[in-house]
Design a protein around this motif. Structure first.
Motif, PDB file in Angstrom:
ATOM      1  N   SER A 260       0.796  -1.575  -0.190  1.00 38.70           N
ATOM      2  CA  SER A 260       0.164   0.051   0.137  1.00 38.70           C
ATOM      3  C   SER A 260       0.915   1.502   0.365  1.00 38.70           C
ATOM      4  O   SER A 260       0.465   2.511  -0.923  1.00 38.70           O
ATOM      5  N   ALA A 261       1.454   1.066   0.419  1.00 38.87           N
ATOM      6  CA  ALA A 261       2.752   2.024   0.948  1.00 38.87           C
ATOM      7  C   ALA A 261       3.642   2.957  -0.265  1.00 38.87           C
ATOM      8  O   ALA A 261       3.624   3.429  -0.901  1.00 38.87           O
ATOM      9  N   THR A 262       3.979   1.466  -1.953  1.00 37.85           N
ATOM     10  CA  THR A 262       4.400   1.580  -2.472  1.00 37.85           C
ATOM     11  C   THR A 262       3.283   2.215  -3.358  1.00 37.85           C
ATOM     12  O   THR A 262       4.120   3.080  -4.631  1.00 37.85           O
ATOM     13  N   ALA A 263       2.485   2.025  -3.404  1.00 39.39           N
ATOM     14  CA  ALA A 263       1.278   2.136  -4.821  1.00 39.39           C
ATOM     15  C   ALA A 263       0.618   3.595  -4.406  1.00 39.39           C
ATOM     16  O   ALA A 263       0.821   4.574  -5.129  1.00 39.39           O
TER      17      ALA A 263
ATOM     18  N   ALA B  84      -4.096   8.080  -3.702  1.00 37.24           N
ATOM     19  CA  ALA B  84      -2.733   8.248  -2.777  1.00 37.24           C
ATOM     20  C   ALA B  84      -3.406   8.408  -1.051  1.00 37.24           C
ATOM     21  O   ALA B  84      -2.757   8.001  -0.615  1.00 37.24           O
ATOM     22  N   ALA B  85      -4.523   8.985  -1.341  1.00 38.31           N
ATOM     23  CA  ALA B  85      -5.026   9.386   0.035  1.00 38.31           C
ATOM     24  C   ALA B  85      -5.771   7.933   0.605  1.00 38.31           C
ATOM     25  O   ALA B  85      -5.416   7.973   1.943  1.00 38.31           O
ATOM     26  N   ALA B  86      -6.634   7.227  -0.217  1.00 39.37           N
ATOM     27  CA  ALA B  86      -6.988   6.590  -0.266  1.00 39.37           C
ATOM     28  C   ALA B  86      -5.853   5.250   0.477  1.00 39.37           C
ATOM     29  O   ALA B  86      -6.683   4.508   1.478  1.00 39.37           O
ATOM     30  N   LEU B  87      -4.886   5.026  -0.432  1.00 36.78           N
ATOM     31  CA  LEU B  87      -4.119   3.960  -0.459  1.00 36.78           C
ATOM     32  C   LEU B  87      -3.613   4.359   1.416  1.00 36.78           C
ATOM     33  O   LEU B  87      -2.884   3.050   2.542  1.00 36.78           O
ATOM     34  N   GLY B  88      -3.414   5.425   1.627  1.00 33.75           N
ATOM     35  CA  GLY B  88      -2.578   6.066   3.067  1.00 33.75           C
ATOM     36  C   GLY B  88      -3.849   5.823   4.142  1.00 33.75           C
ATOM     37  O   GLY B  88      -3.469   5.338   5.224  1.00 33.75           O
ATOM     38  N   ALA B  89      -5.043   5.948   3.842  1.00 32.54           N
ATOM     39  CA  ALA B  89      -6.429   5.251   4.357  1.00 32.54           C
ATOM     40  C   ALA B  89      -5.886   4.048   4.455  1.00 32.54           C
ATOM     41  O   ALA B  89      -6.447   3.825   5.867  1.00 32.54           O
ATOM     42  N   GLY B  90      -5.696   3.213   4.043  1.00 31.51           N
ATOM     43  CA  GLY B  90      -5.449   1.654   3.980  1.00 31.51           C
ATOM     44  C   GLY B  90      -4.569   1.482   4.697  1.00 31.51           C
ATOM     45  O   GLY B  90      -4.367   0.311   5.258  1.00 31.51           O
ATOM     46  N   LEU B  91      -2.894   1.896   4.882  1.00 36.56           N
ATOM     47  CA  LEU B  91      -2.004   2.019   5.638  1.00 36.56           C
ATOM     48  C   LEU B  91      -2.106   1.998   7.248  1.00 36.56           C
ATOM     49  O   LEU B  91      -2.387   1.098   7.975  1.00 36.56           O
ATOM     50  N   LEU B  92      -3.248   3.139   7.643  1.00 32.72           N
ATOM     51  CA  LEU B  92      -3.731   3.316   8.762  1.00 32.72           C
ATOM     52  C   LEU B  92      -4.420   2.065   9.105  1.00 32.72           C
ATOM     53  O   LEU B  92      -4.860   1.370  10.356  1.00 32.72           O
TER      54      LEU B  92
END
Length: 442
Positions: free
Chosen positions: A137-140, A238-246
């Protein structure tokens, strides 16, 4: 000391390289459509070919990890991914692009299969799968922030996946302690929990198909229905994947405290609502809210599904088979999303996908309830009380270390030589205990 903690990062790295193409699917499909004069359905079909090739690699390697080892298939898979995606990035000829996509997809699937099998045999597969999804997720997310500003047509995203595969390749030399060793005999015998495993694999196929049907057309929803630029769509992703990191970090912290059934059921319900919200959005706020909510809970549920598949078999066969079935569903997703959106519109597509997601939640949750814990070693279960003992051991709060983990080798029986004098004393002691009472003349 165990080498397992040191072996976690190579698995995470290989998992990241294998999963990255699926995470970048909206950009891949969108740029193929825009730069190579393909219709949305044709571009979705190319994306489906990539993911179907990835699934075929998983099915080919399922149950064969112990005969091939970990290093060889992982290296071959990463090399095929680098060559295939690199070829797709260097040409505009559609036959060569398709050949490169299929080759790269097979390599990604091989890398993912090796990582999945390695994750399944670890002490805590849920934690390791969470780390893998956190990494991908961070890489994508970083690539979604970077790629729209660099241009490059369809070449750049394919080149990025190839570069990641090459960067991860050296980590395969550290896989020896995380997967079965090379040269051992292949796994024989029937798969355990066959009914539960088949239901889980089928459910993950439908679940993944619904998720990636939305993910494959999310970029077009943002551009065509909401009216966003590619940069704005990339920022939302990118914001969505950042939320996915959380979400993944939260799942890692939560672990198995609530079991697997509740997170899978509740998360799937939220995902279904997010699909409907995102596909029917006509403004930035609703679109971003739907994508962020969807990406927050999608990897959370996926970590529990991966952990559930890993708990069904000590050697990781169900983890690979269920992951490959999910890849088949993922492969059908972009084409299904493109066809539904063209024939029925984005809003109707979202309603159909949301309903399918809700329907599949019931059988998958039932599997999580039925197989609620990691069983004991089969031989130990039989000797220590059978299924009731396994159930108590899986759910009880006994001392850690008192119960052997799944897949742990049974202790060898050591033969101890007892001198004749001690044998006679043991015999006399046994007679006294049994009530013989008399002295022996031996």
């Amino acid at each position: 000391m165990s080498s397992r903690p040191r072996a976690a990062w190579p698995l995470v790295a290989v998992f990241t390289a294998g999963y990255l193409a699926a995470y970048l699917l909206p950009t891949l499909v969108g740029r193929l459509s825009a730069c190579l004069d393909l219709t949305p359905a044709q571009a979705g079909l190319v994306g489906s070919a990539l993911l179907l090739s990835s699934a075929s690699a998983g099915f080919a390697l399922a149950g064969r990890a112990e005969s091939f080892g970990a290093c060889g298939p992982a290296r071959a898979g990463l090399l095929l991914a680098a060559l295939g995606y690199g070829c797709a990035a260097l040409t505009t000829s559609m036959p060569l692009v398709i050949a490169g996509v299929v080759t790269g997809g097979f390599g990604s699937g091989a890398a993912t299969a090796v990582a999945s099998a390695g994750i399944a045999v670890r002490r805590d597969p849920h934690r390791t799968s969470s780390l893998g999804l956190l990494s991908v997720s961070a890489t994508a997310g970083a690539l979604y922030l970077t790629i729209p500003h660099l241009g490059g047509g369809h070449r750049l995203p394919f080149a990025c996946i190839a570069v990641v595969a090459l960067l991860v390749w050296p980590a395969t030399s550290r896989l020896g302690g995380s997967s079965p060793a090379c040269g051992t005999s292949p796994v024989r015998g029937r798969l355990p929990h066959r009914r539960s495993g088949l239901v889980l694999a089928g459910g993950m196929a439908v679940w993944s198909m619904a998720q990636n049907a939305l993910w494959g057309v999310s970029g077009r929803i943002g551009a065509e229905q909401v009216g966003l630029s590619e940069v704005a769509v990339g920022a939302v992703f990118a914001a969505a994947l950042g939320a996915g990191l959380l979400g993944v970090m939260g799942a890692g912290v939560l672990g198995a405290r609530l079991g697997r059934a509740l997170p899978i059921a509740l998360g799937t319900v939220i995902i279904a609502g997010s699909i409907v919200l995102s596909s029917s959005a006509e403004g930035l706020g609703a679109f971003a809210a739907g994508e962020i909510a969807w990406n927050t809970f999608y990897p959370v549920v996926l970590t529990y599904l991966i952990g559930l598949a890993a708990s069904l078999d000590a050697r990781g066969r169900w983890a690979v088979l269920a992951g490959s079935a999910a890849s088949v569903g993922t492969a059908c997703g972009p084409l299904l999303g493109s066809v539904l959106s063209e024939q029925a519109g984005y809003t109707a597509m979202g309603l159909i996908l949301g309903a399918a997601t809700l329907l599949v939640a019931a059988p998958v949750t039932a599997v999580a309830l039925h197989t609620g814990g990691r069983p004991l070693v089969p031989g130990s279960v039989r000797r220590r009380g059978g299924a009731p003992a396994a159930l108590l051991a899986a759910r009880g709060n006994g001392l850690s270390g008192a119960v052997p983990e799944l897949g742990a080798p049974e202790q060898a029986v050591a033969e101890i030589s007892v001198p004749a004098l001690w044998r006679r004393r043991l015999v006399r002691s046994a007679f006294r205990t049994a009530g013989g009472g008399g002295q022996s003349n031996t």
